[in-house]
Structures are given as C-alpha cells and as structure tokens.
Design a protein around this motif. Sequence first.
Motif, PDB file in Angstrom:
ATOM      1  N   VAL A  98      -3.909   0.179   5.250  1.00 50.84           N
ATOM      2  CA  VAL A  98      -4.275   1.256   4.334  1.00 50.84           C
ATOM      3  C   VAL A  98      -4.990   2.336   5.137  1.00 50.84           C
ATOM      4  CG1 VAL A  98      -4.436  -0.210   2.302  1.00 50.84           C
ATOM      5  CG2 VAL A  98      -6.448   0.109   3.731  1.00 50.84           C
ATOM      6  N   ILE A 106     -12.364   2.427   0.138  1.00 50.45           N
ATOM      7  CA  ILE A 106     -11.552   1.269  -0.245  1.00 50.45           C
ATOM      8  C   ILE A 106     -12.356   0.421  -1.224  1.00 50.45           C
ATOM      9  CG2 ILE A 106     -10.443  -0.857   0.574  1.00 50.45           C
ATOM     10  CD1 ILE A 106     -10.032   0.502   3.257  1.00 50.45           C
ATOM     11  N   VAL A 127      -1.932  -4.650  -3.533  1.00 55.48           N
ATOM     12  CA  VAL A 127      -2.710  -3.473  -3.153  1.00 55.48           C
ATOM     13  C   VAL A 127      -2.271  -2.320  -4.033  1.00 55.48           C
ATOM     14  CG1 VAL A 127      -3.326  -1.883  -1.298  1.00 55.48           C
ATOM     15  CG2 VAL A 127      -2.891  -4.297  -0.774  1.00 55.48           C
ATOM     16  N   VAL A 179      -7.648  -3.339  -3.097  1.00 55.61           N
ATOM     17  CA  VAL A 179      -7.055  -4.531  -2.511  1.00 55.61           C
ATOM     18  C   VAL A 179      -7.514  -5.738  -3.318  1.00 55.61           C
ATOM     19  CG1 VAL A 179      -6.795  -5.917  -0.410  1.00 55.61           C
ATOM     20  CG2 VAL A 179      -7.139  -3.434  -0.234  1.00 55.61           C
ATOM     21  N   ALA A 192       0.852  -1.189   0.000  1.00 57.98           N
ATOM     22  CA  ALA A 192       0.000   0.000   0.000  1.00 57.98           C
ATOM     23  C   ALA A 192       0.884   1.234   0.000  1.00 57.98           C
ATOM     24  CB  ALA A 192      -0.906   0.007   1.233  1.00 57.98           C
ATOM     25  N   GLN A 228      -3.282   1.595  -6.030  1.00 56.15           N
ATOM     26  CA  GLN A 228      -3.869   2.902  -5.724  1.00 56.15           C
ATOM     27  C   GLN A 228      -4.565   3.430  -6.968  1.00 56.15           C
ATOM     28  OE1 GLN A 228      -3.718   4.391  -2.611  1.00 56.15           O
ATOM     29  NE2 GLN A 228      -2.725   2.521  -1.887  1.00 56.15           N
ATOM     30  N   GLU A 243       0.377   3.964   1.547  1.00 54.22           N
ATOM     31  CA  GLU A 243       0.437   4.617   2.842  1.00 54.22           C
ATOM     32  C   GLU A 243       0.422   3.560   3.938  1.00 54.22           C
ATOM     33  OE1 GLU A 243      -2.246   7.705   5.515  1.00 54.22           O
ATOM     34  OE2 GLU A 243      -2.325   7.769   3.343  1.00 54.22           O
ATOM     35  N   GLN A 244       1.483   3.444   4.684  1.00 56.12           N
ATOM     36  CA  GLN A 244       1.596   2.464   5.742  1.00 56.12           C
ATOM     37  C   GLN A 244       1.429   3.138   7.094  1.00 56.12           C
ATOM     38  OE1 GLN A 244       1.965  -0.752   5.504  1.00 56.12           O
ATOM     39  NE2 GLN A 244       2.507  -1.083   3.371  1.00 56.12           N
ATOM     40  N   PRO A 282      -7.418   3.126  -2.383  1.00 59.59           N
ATOM     41  CA  PRO A 282      -6.750   1.819  -2.368  1.00 59.59           C
ATOM     42  C   PRO A 282      -7.636   0.741  -2.986  1.00 59.59           C
ATOM     43  CG  PRO A 282      -6.602   2.890  -0.214  1.00 59.59           C
ATOM     44  CD  PRO A 282      -7.580   3.684  -1.027  1.00 59.59           C
TER      45      PRO A 282
END
Length: 584
Positions: free
Chosen positions: A345, A350, A392, A550, A188, A394, A190-191, A548
Amino acid sequence: MAARLLRHRSARRGERGGRATGRRWRSSAIFQHHNLPGTILDRQTHFGATRITLHMLLLLLLLLSAPASNSEDAFASSAAIRAAIARPDALPAAAQDMVARLYEAEGYRPLWSGGDGRHARQALQLLQEAHAHGLEPSAYRLAAVPGQPDDPAAHGAAVDVALSGAVLQLLSHLHFGRAPPEPAALPAAEQGPDYDPVEQLRRALVQDGVAQLANDAAPRVALYWRVKKTLAEYRTLASLAGQWPPISALPHGGKLIVGRPYAGIPPVRQRLILLGDLPGADAAADDAVYSAALAQAIRRFQSRHGLDANGELGASTMAALAVSPAHRVRQLILTLERLRWLPAVRRGRIVAVNIPAFRLWAFDSAHPGQAEPLEMRVIVGAAARTPTPLFVGQMRYLEFNPYWNVPRSIERKEILPRLARDPAYLKNNAMELVSAGGKILAAGTADSMAALRAGTARVRQRPGPRNVLGAVKFAMPNPMNIYLHATSARELFDKERRDLSHGCIRVERPAELAEFVLADTAQWDSESVREAMQPGPTRTVRLGSAVPVVLFYATAVTDRRGRPLFANDIYRLDQALARALHMQ
C-alpha cells in the motif's frame, strides 16, 4: 529473554544453552570465511531438521573449487544446462518456470561457478537463514541433485540449476508466501512495482547483491521485522526452557490479596520471570507471596494476551500461562507468512485491524516517528455466524449521523421473525420501511410486509441514539458491504472476547479515528468532528485521498515497544494454515 532463561535455569541447562550458543556463533563465523567443509559441517549440526549429504558435499566442493578461467569447460556447456533444466525431477514444480526463464535470459551459461565461489556461498547462507524467517531450509531441495557421478559436466550443470532453483523458490516464498492466501476478496487499490524473483537474482549476480536478496524479498513492513526478532527470542525460550508443564489453578478460592502467600504462586512467578513480565529486580521477593510487583507482572502479561488486566489469576490467564513457547513459535511463524500475503500500500495514513486481537491501529507510514499510533479496541464479526472477511479496502468517505440500511440477510433471519412476534418492533427501534424508489411505507400493513418478504422493500434505522452505527460510519465501498462504525452498545468493549458483530467493525473511539482520517482536510479538527457527531441530519464527507484499511489476521504480533502480543485463534485459521504449511 535468553539472558533471563540462563539466570533462572539449572546449571546443567545453562551449560547446554551455552553449547547451543556456541553452535550459533560458529555458524555466523564460518560463513564469513571461504571454508566450505566448515560450512557443510555446521549445516549438519545446526537446525537439526536439515542435512546435506556426502554426495551433495562432493558436488558443492566440485562447484566451488572450479577455477574461474575454465569454469565452463569444467562444469556445463549450454547443452548440459538445458539438459539439467529439462530433467523432470531436477526442480520443485513451483521453481521450474522461474529457472527456465533465468537461464534463457542468461544464455544457458552456468551462474554460480565463476570467481572464488563467493556468490554460491552467499546463496547457501541465504538458504540456511530461511529458518530465521519462519521458513524451513529443508524445503529447498539442494540435496536432491540429479546427475551421473562419472560426468562432471552433468554434475556441474545439475548443481548450478539446483542452487538457482532453491534461491528462486526462497525469494518467491519470502515475498509472496508459501501457502495460498486465506480468503482475501480485494487487493489494495495502489500496488507497487511487480516483484520478479528472476530479475532480482539476475541483478544481484551482476551487482554483487546476492547477500541482500532475502532482505529485499521480505515484506518492507516494520511489523514483519519485529515479529522476526520475536521469533528468534521465542525459539531460544523454547530450546532452553525444557518442558513447559501445566500450572495448577490456585486454591485460594477467591480474590488474591496482596501480601499474602499462596501455595500456587511460585510456578506462576517463575513463568512470568521467564516470559519477561516480572523484571529481575522484582523476582527476588518471597516466592510464595502475591506481592504488588507480582500483581503488576500479571497485569503486564494479561495486557499482552488480550485479557482483562486485573492482576487476578482467573481461568483465561492460567490458560494463557500454560501455552508453551513452542506453540508461540508456531503462531509467530504463521504471522510472518500472513504478512507476506499483504499487498503493498502507498506510504501515508493507514488503518489496520487485527481481527483476533480485537485491536485497531491507525498510523502514518510516511512519518513513522512523529506520533504514536492511534490504538483502540474493536468489535468484529462473530466466529460462529458472521466472521469479518480479510481484505484491504480503501476508506473514501465518512457519514455523520448515518442511516443503517439493514442487510437483506439480517432482514430475513432477524427482522421478519421479530416482526412476526411484535408488530411494533420497527417503531420501537427507530426503524422504517422504504420502497425500492425510496418512499417510506406504512409499517405493519399487509402490503408493506409482503413487500418486505419479497425483497421489494427494505428496512433502515434512522439516525439517533438507538442507531447501531452510532454517530459516524467509515465507508470503504466493497462487495461485502463491510465498513467501520461507532456503536450505541459501548458496554460490549469491556468484554474480553469481542467477536459479536454481523461482520462490520465497531470502533471504540470513533471521534479520534475521524480526526485521523480527516487530518488532511483543513476545516476538520477535534471540535468540528465532535460537533458533526451531535444529533442532526446525515452528512457525507469525502476524504481528500483514500485511506487504506487492512483487515488482517494474526494471533501473534510485536508492538513498537518490542512486546510480544498474543491472541486466541477465534476463527480457527491458524489450524488450517499450519496444515497448509505442513506444520502439523
């Protein structure tokens, strides 16, 4: 589910189920008291695969009975702790580095022997309850504690270090998973903050938070906790249902007619009762009659298993009814493992696609109770040739009325052979040849065909009703060129098995998905989305913030209503993961 089983099984099995329930009650009650022998006794009778030896019992009694005032003298000096850590057989390899960091940060002092032993008892309970998370308590090597029986200091140090190692390994498994993740190309964007089991354990020992360590380590995803609950239910079903014999195909030779009796109906009815698809009020009907209530129960079962919900007992439905609860338990355990792999995420919108279930869900994790998730059928990559990768991504922009730029692999394997048979193939499919500089080439000439074979020209399909991407493409830039899109072949959504694409994901209701991802842009609503999807020039719309996406793989999940949903292992990833977890 357990109540249904107990109502519909024999008295003998009901009594056996009652005894099992009693053992479970004793387990929870004992751990609420400072009664170590009871705890150990329960460990010997519950979750039969796990045993604590008498040697381990003596070590634990020694550890937990030490007075706080002289715990260091009784158990381990700094040197004893160092020696215990250094023993090559003291810890699983995966825990050695974590244990060394833990004790170094704590000055090599014993961590579990102070006070009334509450923290140690809580740690033992965490290890026992690993089973509820689909982990095997016997994997945490408490019984393999080294040391000399005549050396209390070495014993104490060995016990302290072993307990720390077991807890740290459990936390690592709960947060990151036991097995290496299946191929996942992209994390992802953004962690969240890094999770460190060592720091979590240090903080818990200071703040009296040992009992919460497992919950804090497990994924903070609602789906994980729903699947965990379903796992407990199916374990009860597996233990109380006894054998799960196959159900023979019905000898009706044609379509079932409501109100008529059939010889094969009673075992089907009984199985649907056990699985919860036929409520108790409807279960009292004549066992052999294909009633309206039974037809509805079959449709409920079919819906939960990704089958055509027609109320018929065809081959696929009979095969799904024949799958044992023990196999479903394994599927649920594998799902919990895969959910531990998913990177964090950010909260917000989502899009999630479960590949084997051929399903997409879109929801807002920041406002989970405000609206039902958007759910739709999808078509995914063909298992035999072009499986959809798991990652994952974006989503960053949409293209209305997109061109389809044909991938080079499809040009080589499909377009060129078709052109060899039919020189008019490009024209008949609204396709064109484009040079590296973007110039449209005359199709069918020797030079243009040579350029296509050499890779200096490419094929694209113009927007329109024949375009395979349909009216909108949902772009999430990635090296594999995987994206979501509409489709002109809508009839394919009616198939039960929908692994039919070259790897990208075709969505059933593209206009609704477009509305969802454009929700934070004021100028977009249902009317403007549908207008943009009408035939016209290509239009690119960038999202205000990336969404995101997934792409995951789970053959068993639990929906928001608590329904267990099962799917076939189309890519055969369950088999590989089960082997990695030593479940076969």
